[in-house]
Design a protein around this motif. Structure first.
Motif, PDB file in Angstrom:
ATOM      1  N   PRO A   7      -4.214  11.125 -25.297  1.00 14.48           N
ATOM      2  CA  PRO A   7      -5.122  10.610 -24.507  1.00 14.48           C
ATOM      3  C   PRO A   7      -4.481   9.570 -23.967  1.00 14.48           C
ATOM      4  N   SER A   8      -5.146   9.105 -22.858  1.00 12.73           N
ATOM      5  CA  SER A   8      -4.469   7.996 -21.744  1.00 12.73           C
ATOM      6  C   SER A   8      -4.236   6.836 -22.867  1.00 12.73           C
ATOM      7  N   GLU A   9      -5.262   6.616 -23.693  1.00 11.73           N
ATOM      8  CA  GLU A   9      -5.243   5.387 -24.448  1.00 11.73           C
ATOM      9  C   GLU A   9      -5.644   5.664 -25.974  1.00 11.73           C
ATOM     10  N   LEU A  10      -4.955   5.528 -27.001  1.00 12.65           N
ATOM     11  CA  LEU A  10      -5.650   5.711 -28.349  1.00 12.65           C
ATOM     12  C   LEU A  10      -6.629   4.651 -28.613  1.00 12.65           C
ATOM     13  N   THR A  11      -7.528   5.328 -29.439  1.00 15.70           N
ATOM     14  CA  THR A  11      -8.323   4.232 -29.831  1.00 15.70           C
ATOM     15  C   THR A  11      -7.990   3.230 -31.044  1.00 15.70           C
ATOM     16  N   ALA A  12      -8.606   2.329 -31.409  1.00 14.97           N
ATOM     17  CA  ALA A  12      -8.029   1.258 -32.427  1.00 14.97           C
ATOM     18  C   ALA A  12      -7.923   2.180 -33.710  1.00 14.97           C
ATOM     19  N   GLU A  13      -8.849   2.940 -34.055  1.00 12.53           N
ATOM     20  CA  GLU A  13      -8.549   3.791 -35.186  1.00 12.53           C
ATOM     21  C   GLU A  13      -7.373   4.891 -35.238  1.00 12.53           C
ATOM     22  N   GLU A  14      -7.102   5.620 -34.096  1.00 15.44           N
ATOM     23  CA  GLU A  14      -6.080   6.340 -33.836  1.00 15.44           C
ATOM     24  C   GLU A  14      -4.664   5.557 -33.952  1.00 15.44           C
ATOM     25  N   THR A  15      -4.729   4.362 -33.289  1.00 16.50           N
ATOM     26  CA  THR A  15      -3.594   3.535 -33.353  1.00 16.50           C
ATOM     27  C   THR A  15      -3.106   3.015 -34.784  1.00 16.50           C
ATOM     28  N   GLN A  16      -4.230   2.680 -35.577  1.00 11.89           N
ATOM     29  CA  GLN A  16      -3.991   2.396 -36.785  1.00 11.89           C
ATOM     30  C   GLN A  16      -3.497   3.491 -37.774  1.00 11.89           C
ATOM     31  N   SER A  17      -4.128   4.608 -37.723  1.00 12.79           N
ATOM     32  CA  SER A  17      -3.757   5.822 -38.212  1.00 12.79           C
ATOM     33  C   SER A  17      -2.135   6.125 -38.035  1.00 12.79           C
ATOM     34  N   LEU A  18      -1.715   6.033 -36.757  1.00 10.03           N
ATOM     35  CA  LEU A  18      -0.460   6.408 -36.312  1.00 10.03           C
ATOM     36  C   LEU A  18       0.606   5.447 -36.978  1.00 10.03           C
ATOM     37  N   ARG A  19       0.179   3.944 -36.927  1.00 13.99           N
ATOM     38  CA  ARG A  19       0.970   2.908 -37.599  1.00 13.99           C
ATOM     39  C   ARG A  19       1.291   3.277 -39.306  1.00 13.99           C
ATOM     40  N   ASN A  40      19.176   2.453 -38.692  1.00 10.06           N
ATOM     41  CA  ASN A  40      18.390   3.918 -38.422  1.00 10.06           C
ATOM     42  C   ASN A  40      16.944   3.380 -37.980  1.00 10.06           C
ATOM     43  N   HIS A  41      16.216   4.282 -37.037  1.00  8.94           N
ATOM     44  CA  HIS A  41      15.114   3.880 -36.521  1.00  8.94           C
ATOM     45  C   HIS A  41      14.042   4.971 -36.094  1.00  8.94           C
ATOM     46  N   PHE A  42      12.970   5.014 -36.366  1.00  9.35           N
ATOM     47  CA  PHE A  42      11.774   5.750 -35.972  1.00  9.35           C
ATOM     48  C   PHE A  42      10.775   5.228 -34.991  1.00  9.35           C
ATOM     49  N   SER A  43      10.221   6.234 -34.377  1.00  5.06           N
ATOM     50  CA  SER A  43       9.239   5.458 -33.100  1.00  5.06           C
ATOM     51  C   SER A  43       8.181   6.672 -32.860  1.00  5.06           C
ATOM     52  N   ALA A  44       7.101   6.095 -32.312  1.00  2.00           N
ATOM     53  CA  ALA A  44       5.884   6.966 -31.957  1.00  2.00           C
ATOM     54  C   ALA A  44       5.253   6.483 -30.761  1.00  2.00           C
ATOM     55  N   ALA A  45       4.910   7.361 -29.843  1.00  2.00           N
ATOM     56  CA  ALA A  45       4.523   6.914 -28.551  1.00  2.00           C
ATOM     57  C   ALA A  45       2.982   6.454 -28.802  1.00  2.00           C
ATOM     58  N   LEU A  46       2.496   5.654 -27.841  1.00  2.00           N
ATOM     59  CA  LEU A  46       1.221   5.082 -27.984  1.00  2.00           C
ATOM     60  C   LEU A  46       0.494   5.591 -26.790  1.00  2.00           C
ATOM     61  N   SER A  47       1.386   5.676 -25.344  1.00  2.00           N
ATOM     62  CA  SER A  47       0.737   5.980 -24.081  1.00  2.00           C
ATOM     63  C   SER A  47       0.718   7.559 -23.734  1.00  2.00           C
ATOM     64  N   ALA A  48       0.042   7.879 -22.960  1.00  2.00           N
ATOM     65  CA  ALA A  48       0.040   9.352 -22.332  1.00  2.00           C
ATOM     66  C   ALA A  48       1.676   9.631 -21.901  1.00  2.00           C
ATOM     67  N   GLU A  49       2.173   8.727 -20.987  1.00  2.00           N
ATOM     68  CA  GLU A  49       3.335   8.798 -20.443  1.00  2.00           C
ATOM     69  C   GLU A  49       4.603   8.540 -21.123  1.00  2.00           C
ATOM     70  N   GLY A  50       4.097   7.945 -22.817  1.00  2.00           N
ATOM     71  CA  GLY A  50       5.260   7.782 -23.701  1.00  2.00           C
ATOM     72  C   GLY A  50       6.079   6.554 -23.612  1.00  2.00           C
ATOM     73  N   LYS A  51       5.909   5.734 -22.519  1.00  2.00           N
ATOM     74  CA  LYS A  51       6.574   4.684 -22.225  1.00  2.00           C
ATOM     75  C   LYS A  51       6.119   3.556 -23.349  1.00  2.00           C
ATOM     76  N   LYS A  52       5.096   3.417 -23.665  1.00  2.00           N
ATOM     77  CA  LYS A  52       4.646   2.492 -24.836  1.00  2.00           C
ATOM     78  C   LYS A  52       4.722   3.000 -26.369  1.00  2.00           C
ATOM     79  N   PHE A  53       5.501   2.499 -26.934  1.00  2.00           N
ATOM     80  CA  PHE A  53       5.790   3.167 -28.144  1.00  2.00           C
ATOM     81  C   PHE A  53       5.965   2.134 -29.555  1.00  2.00           C
ATOM     82  N   LEU A  54       5.641   2.724 -30.676  1.00  2.00           N
ATOM     83  CA  LEU A  54       5.876   1.741 -31.866  1.00  2.00           C
ATOM     84  C   LEU A  54       7.262   2.180 -32.401  1.00  2.00           C
TER      85      LEU A  54
END
Length: 253
Positions: A7-19, A40-54
């Motif tokens: 989605p264009s924006e994850l819900t707070a619940e989805e963001t926490q689950s991803l974390r 070493n490093h791992f990441s996960a996109a938060l925004s639809a275009e992928g630029k915002k990430f954990l």
């Protein structure tokens, strides 16, 4: 647990689950001895275009990362590396470049596991299909053989982003491995099998006997045969998280 469109924006619940899932991946990588010191490093996109990430904070050991520790970064932010909480320079170069250029890359796991790194150190680092696990990656691997030292400049990051092409796993010559996926569970499963496949191949090489390499047709048939089993990634990852929950649930914090 199932994959879903971004989605264009994850819900707070989805963001926490991803974390939580990404924190679990760090802890598990440490348990499996895929990490290297505090790098070493791992990441996960938060925004639809992928630029915002954990992504993990600079030089925090995988074995103690918690969900709340993960940084929120933006690949378009030119000031990131000037801040007191700036991430590791090579992590920013690799993950910032890929997330900035490839919106379809939702999760990205980069590390130096022993056997995939051993394979990456060979003159010919190709994953020859000699069993089911190695054949799983037939046609799925990209290769970056232009190693230029520690990846800490923009040109290196752009080159790595381009090296993926349409592949989801890249063997980085003289370096390690990077796996991408739609979800943490799916990316982690590919990392798990990439390391097992590399171990099988390195052990086969170590015998000194000729390899019994599958034909391309058989390798493709075997790779295709893995596709209906995709959802086992979620069952496996859920099991591994249950083990973490029994032994040390602090990753959820």
């Amino acid at each position: 647990m199932n994959a879903h469109p971004h989605p264009s924006e994850l819900t707070a619940e989805e963001t926490q689950s991803l974390r939580v899932d990404l924190a679990a991946a760090f802890r598990l990588a440490a348990q499996f001895d895929w990490h290297e010191s505090v790098g070493n490093h791992f990441s996960a996109a938060l925004s639809a275009e992928g630029k915002k990430f954990l992504m993990n904070p600079r030089w925090r050991h995988f074995g103690e990362i918690r969900a709340s520790d993960l940084l929120v970064l933006n690949a378009g932010d030119s000031e990131v590396m000037t801040r007191p909480d700036a991430p590791d320079p090579s992590a920013w170069t690799i993950h910032g470049s890929v997330h900035g250029a490839r919106p379809e890359v939702r999760v990205m796991l980069h590390c130096h596991p022993p056997y995939t790194t051993a394979l990456a150190s060979l003159k010919d680092p190709h994953m020859k299909p000699v069993d089911q696990n190695t054949a799983r990656f037939f046609g799925k691997l990209g290769f970056d053989l232009g190693f230029g030292g520690i990846a800490d400049d923009a040109a290196e990051g752009q080159r790595l982003a381009a090296a993926f092409g349409n592949k989801s796993v890249i063997i980085m010559g003289n370096h390690g491995v990077t796996v991408t996926g739609r979800t943490v569970a799916e990316a982690f499963e590919d990392l798990y099998f990439a390391e097992r496949a590399a171990k099988i191949l390195v052990l086969a090489y170590s015998t000194g006997q000729p390899l019994n390499v599958m034909s391309d047709d058989l390798a493709q048939k075997t790779a295709d045969g893995w596709l209906p089993y995709n959802d086992q990634a979620f069952a496996h990852f859920d099991y591994l998280k249950r083990q973490l929950d029994r032994n040390d649930p602090s990753y959820r914090g």
